[in-house]
Design an enzyme around this catalytic site. Structure first.
Site: not given
Ligand SMILES: [Zn+2]
Length: 273
Positions: A2-3, A254
């Site tokens: 989900p971006e 990340r």
């Protein structure tokens, strides 16, 4: 993943399913909203801002002191909303991941593994989201303001700065990696050494906008499985441009993917003093 584009698509699915309908029932499966009942509430619209989802509702006059409310949710890494026809089997995710069910005469919306699920007066949206930078897919997208916010912290790596939603809202790890490849920038380049920040954020907006209206995220132009990205998820595979093995390493919180040849490391900065 989900971006911004996935969240934008999700908002549209919810809008088509629920906008201008009166809810006939709700079932919240999170402790903070366990006693909330949205029966009789009307859905005005569904919108997104960066990676945040905003379902705007009108409460019946007797239900609440103010009438304009917003059901906020965030998908983070693993959340999803699905819309079904009444009576249709829910195929989205396992039932134990359901956080909320909203029913109308025409549709059932099911929210799976949602984060930050909260009901707040619409007037308070700004308090919740005012820190966000310009929304890449918003009507008020402002590349100059996004570039200005990035430039305010020139020592931060561009790989981390692009993920900071206070600079610009909507870029996640996939678009970050792909964008930096397309710009020939090492993820470790300090923001202050990026030659054209405005061009970089403009390309980010184009990449997300190109994927609106479909669920497959592609930055290469190909929708074929295994062909949709240049570097993201392609560790040790050959670069599509130069054949060098794609690298993967942690950057901040990340992982990042990059081509060590197409995205050479930044020149060392001279020691201060
Ligand atoms: Zn390469």
């Amino acid at each position: 993943m989900p971006e911004g584009d996935t969240v934008w698509n999700t908002a549209r699915v919810l809008h088509r399913a629920l906008a201008d309908t009166r809810l006939t029932g709700s079932d919240f499966r999170v402790p903070t909203l366990a006693t909330t009942d949205l029966s009789g509430w009307t859905v005005r619209e569904s919108a997104s801002r960066g990676k945040h989802l905003l379902l705007r509702l009108t409460a019946p006059p007797q239900a609440a002191p103010t009438t304009a409310w917003t059901l906020h949710s965030h998908l983070r890494m693993d959340g999803a909303w699905r819309a079904y026809a009444p009576g249709e089997r829910w195929t989205g995710r396992p039932a134990h991941l359901i956080r909320v069910v909203l029913r109308s005469p025409e549709a059932v919306a099911v929210g799976y593994h949602l984060h930050e699920l909260a009901l707040l007066p619409t007037a308070d949206e700004e308090r919740l989201l005012g820190h966000l930078g310009p929304d890449l897919l918003g009507d008020d997208w402002d590349p100059a303001e996004a570039a200005r916010r990035l430039a305010a912290a020139p020592e931060v790596t561009i790989g981390e700065a692009l993920l900071d939603q206070r600079n610009l809202a909507g870029v996640g790890n996939l678009y970050k990696c792909e964008l930096l490849f397309l710009r020939g920038l090492s993820p470790w380049t300090p923001v202050g050494a990026v030659p054209d920040l405005a061009g970089t954020v403009t390309l980010a907006q184009r990449l997300l906008a190109a994927n609106r209206g479909r669920w497959t995220q592609s930055t290469t132009g190909s929708l074929r499985r295994g062909q949709t990205s240049y570097v993201y998820g392609r560790r040790a595979q050959p670069c599509r441009r130069c054949g060098t093995a794609i690298a993967k390493e942690e950057l901040g919180e990340r992982v990042t993917y990059w081509c060590p040849t197409c995205q050479p490391p930044p020149a060392p900065t001279p020691a201060a003093g």
